[in-house]
Design a protein around this motif. Structure first.
Motif, PDB file in Angstrom:
ATOM      1  N   ASP A 217       0.839  -1.079  -0.161  1.00 28.34           N
ATOM      2  CA  ASP A 217       0.008  -0.267  -0.169  1.00 28.34           C
ATOM      3  C   ASP A 217       0.881   1.159  -0.204  1.00 28.34           C
ATOM      4  N   ARG A 218       1.627   1.193   1.061  1.00 31.04           N
ATOM      5  CA  ARG A 218       3.120   2.318   0.254  1.00 31.04           C
ATOM      6  C   ARG A 218       3.626   2.860  -0.585  1.00 31.04           C
TER       7      ARG A 218
ATOM      8  N   LEU B  77      -5.557   8.064   1.571  1.00 31.76           N
ATOM      9  CA  LEU B  77      -4.576   8.201   2.347  1.00 31.76           C
ATOM     10  C   LEU B  77      -3.980   6.395   2.101  1.00 31.76           C
ATOM     11  N   ARG B  78      -2.997   6.222   1.463  1.00 30.49           N
ATOM     12  CA  ARG B  78      -2.344   5.100   1.672  1.00 30.49           C
ATOM     13  C   ARG B  78      -1.188   5.245   2.521  1.00 30.49           C
TER      14      ARG B  78
ATOM     15  N   GLU C 284       1.713   6.217  -6.787  1.00 34.00           N
ATOM     16  CA  GLU C 284       1.195   7.471  -7.156  1.00 34.00           C
ATOM     17  C   GLU C 284       1.764   8.829  -7.639  1.00 34.00           C
TER      18      GLU C 284
ATOM     19  N   ALA D 172       3.947  12.789  -0.006  1.00 33.96           N
ATOM     20  CA  ALA D 172       3.838  11.898  -1.311  1.00 33.96           C
ATOM     21  C   ALA D 172       5.001  10.919  -0.979  1.00 33.96           C
TER      22      ALA D 172
ATOM     23  N   ARG E 233       1.021   7.463   4.940  1.00 36.05           N
ATOM     24  CA  ARG E 233       1.100   8.991   5.264  1.00 36.05           C
ATOM     25  C   ARG E 233       0.457   9.988   5.539  1.00 36.05           C
TER      26      ARG E 233
ATOM     27  N   GLY F  38       1.173   4.370  -3.448  1.00 35.99           N
ATOM     28  CA  GLY F  38       1.518   5.420  -3.111  1.00 35.99           C
ATOM     29  C   GLY F  38       2.381   6.028  -3.788  1.00 35.99           C
TER      30      GLY F  38
END
Lengths: 267, 241
Positions: A154-155, B129-130, A161, B91, B133, A158
């Motif tokens: 998941d990190r 929000l992954r 992206e 990010a 974050r 992110g």
């Protein structure tokens, strides 16, 4: 020919990035594509071992970047396949010996000669990760059906992206269907529920992988391996084919389908 | 051009402050030129970049980081008053504040803010929000998307999630946790989500974890009642069930 640069990454270590890279490369090469793999894990190289090419390394990626060797000289041909090459990582250097723009340059030099450039990543999200993400046209994220691996994936999604490399495509590796059925392992749906990115492959747990890794002959070369079949399916999906996900549910069903496919292709 | 850029040594490496007089393209070019002039001095340096109120997107920031990295300079923090820049830096996995022991250096003097008024400001985050974050804001925080496990929101005011809240949420955070918020936190703050199942929920100085869910998720609102955090189902009729 304009190669597509595909980076295989995960965040967490030990989930099967290198195995996936080697197998997808072999699968693509087996379909007649021209493929070159780059081991981006400088200092902890592995891909050469998994592909069984360790004893043929003369020059590596850092030699190319620092001008001691031409790209051609660092490319090792896998003689079992018509057009499969490996550019190994340096074992005695660290991640800082290569920069993101070096990687972009190397990949651009390879684009005209190949159909695919596959890059294996180091674990982690630091310099080494940025090196392998910078040149990517497409990113494949490998995870295992377990909470910590999914959290790291998941990190990574992110970060990808944020680098504007799209959401990436997901490979769920080492799925044990019996455990999923018992509710002891996350299912594909559970993983997708968190990550919410497109799925490109589900690889069943397969002892053949361990054996083939130790032998340096990726499982995708083995017609009978279920994991090898799953990797070949990923290769076809990368090429844009619409391949249904194979049923992990039922051994017999799978074999029936496989024999049916052979019967068809055999005429 | 050089007076746009101020460089000083701090405990963590170098603090580079750029003015926001010029466009970002000019500023980053000037910065790189400055580094190229004194390449030996910068080689191997860890740089924190203060950009004032300038809004920089993640792609531009990433390009600068890579350009610096090519010169052997590692960018580890970006300090900014702009939420967009701060978001972009987070990010990319960069720090957005110096450790507390270092005095904050701001290129723009902080405006006098009435704390009550500041807490009424809200930020809207229109994506999921992954993990990794962190959104920190002294007013309210609204997220349209999910808050995944491993992500956190710290707000001086309320937190509203139009999606699933599965990370950590801290509403009404006290000043010790969040710069610029009220001293003891706001015990009147609420957290609401379409699916309220946070890893941990905090309001002011109270902490709670989610009980195991039974059945389908329903929209819920958490608040402090009699000194405890309680979550109540939110119904469209505007009253709690």
């Amino acid at each position: 020919m304009t190669a597509k640069v595909v980076t295989i990454t995960s965040g967490k270590g030990g989930v099967g990035k290198t195995t996936a890279t080697a197998n997808i490369a072999v699968a693509l090469a087996g379909m007649g594509e021209k493929v070159v793999c780059i081991d981006g894990d400088i200092g902890l190289r592995n891909l050469d071992v998994v592909m069984g090419l360790e004893n043929r390394i003369v020059y590596d990626l850092v030699d190319v970047v620092e001008g001691r060797a031409r790209l051609r000289q660092a490319m090792i041909k896998d003689k079992r396949m018509p057009e499969l090459y490996l550019i190994p990582a340096a074992q005695t250097r660290d991640k800082a010996s290569v920069s993101p723009s070096d990687m972009i340059k190397v990949c651009n030099d390879l684009r005209s000669e190949f159909d695919w450039v596959l890059i294996d990543s180091p674990a982690g999200i630091e310099r080494g990760f940025r090196n392998v993400i910078a040149p990517a046209d497409q990113v494949l994220i490998v995870t295992n059906p377990e909470v910590s691996a999914v959290r790291d994936a998941d990190r990574i999604v992110g970060l990808i992206e944020a680098e504007e490399k799209g959401p990436g495509h997901l490979i769920i590796n080492r799925v044990k269907i019996e455990m999923v059925k018992r509710g002891d392992m996350l299912s594909t749906e559970d993983v997708l529920d968190i990550l919410a990115i497109p799925l490109i492959g589900v690889i069943p747990e397969d002892e053949v992988i361990l054996v083939s890794t130790n032998r340096g002959a990726p499982a995708a070369m083995e017609e009978k391996s279920r994991a090898g079949q799953a990797f070949r399916n990923i290769a076809r999906r990368l090429k844009g084919e619409d391949v249904p996900f194979m049923s992990l549910d039922d051994n017999q069903g799978f074999w029936q389908k496989l024999t049916a496919r052979f019967a068809r292709s055999g005429g | 051009m050089t007076d746009q850029i101020a460089i000083k040594g701090i405990k963590e490496g170098l603090l580079v402050t750029v003015s926001d007089a010029e466009g970002w393209a000019d500023t980053s070019r000037a910065l790189l030129a400055r580094i190229d002039q004194t390449a030996d001095f910068f080689k191997g340096a860890k740089v924190a970049l203060a950009v004032g109120g300038r809004a920089i997107n993640a792609a531009d920031l990433g390009r600068l980081r890579d350009a610096l990295s090519d010169r052997g300079v590692s960018l580890w923090a970006v300090l900014s008053d702009s939420p967009l820049t701060t978001n972009a830096a987070q990010a990319l996995g960069l720090n957005v504040a110096l450790p507390a022991s270092t005095p904050q250096t701001r290129s723009v003097p902080e405006k006098e803010i009435d704390p009550e008024e500041a807490r009424d400001e809200a930020v809207l985050v229109r994506h999921t929000l992954r993990s990794g974050r962190s959104v920190r804001h002294r007013g309210h925080v609204i997220v349209v998307g999910d808050v995944n496990p491993g992500a956190e929101i710290v707000a001086g005011g309320d937190i509203v999630v139009w999606g699933r809240l599965r990370g950590v949420a801290h509403a009404g955070a006290p000043a010790a946790t969040l710069q610029g918020s009220s001293t003891n936190g706001d015990t009147g703050a609420v957290v609401c989500a379409l699916d309220l199942s946070p890893t941990q929920l905090r309001i002011a100085e109270h902490i709670a974890t989610s009980p195991a869910r039974k059945g389908d998720p329903k929209p819920e609102m958490a608040r402090i009642k009699n000194g405890q955090i309680v979550a109540e189902r939110w119904s469209a009729k505007g009253k709690s069930e």
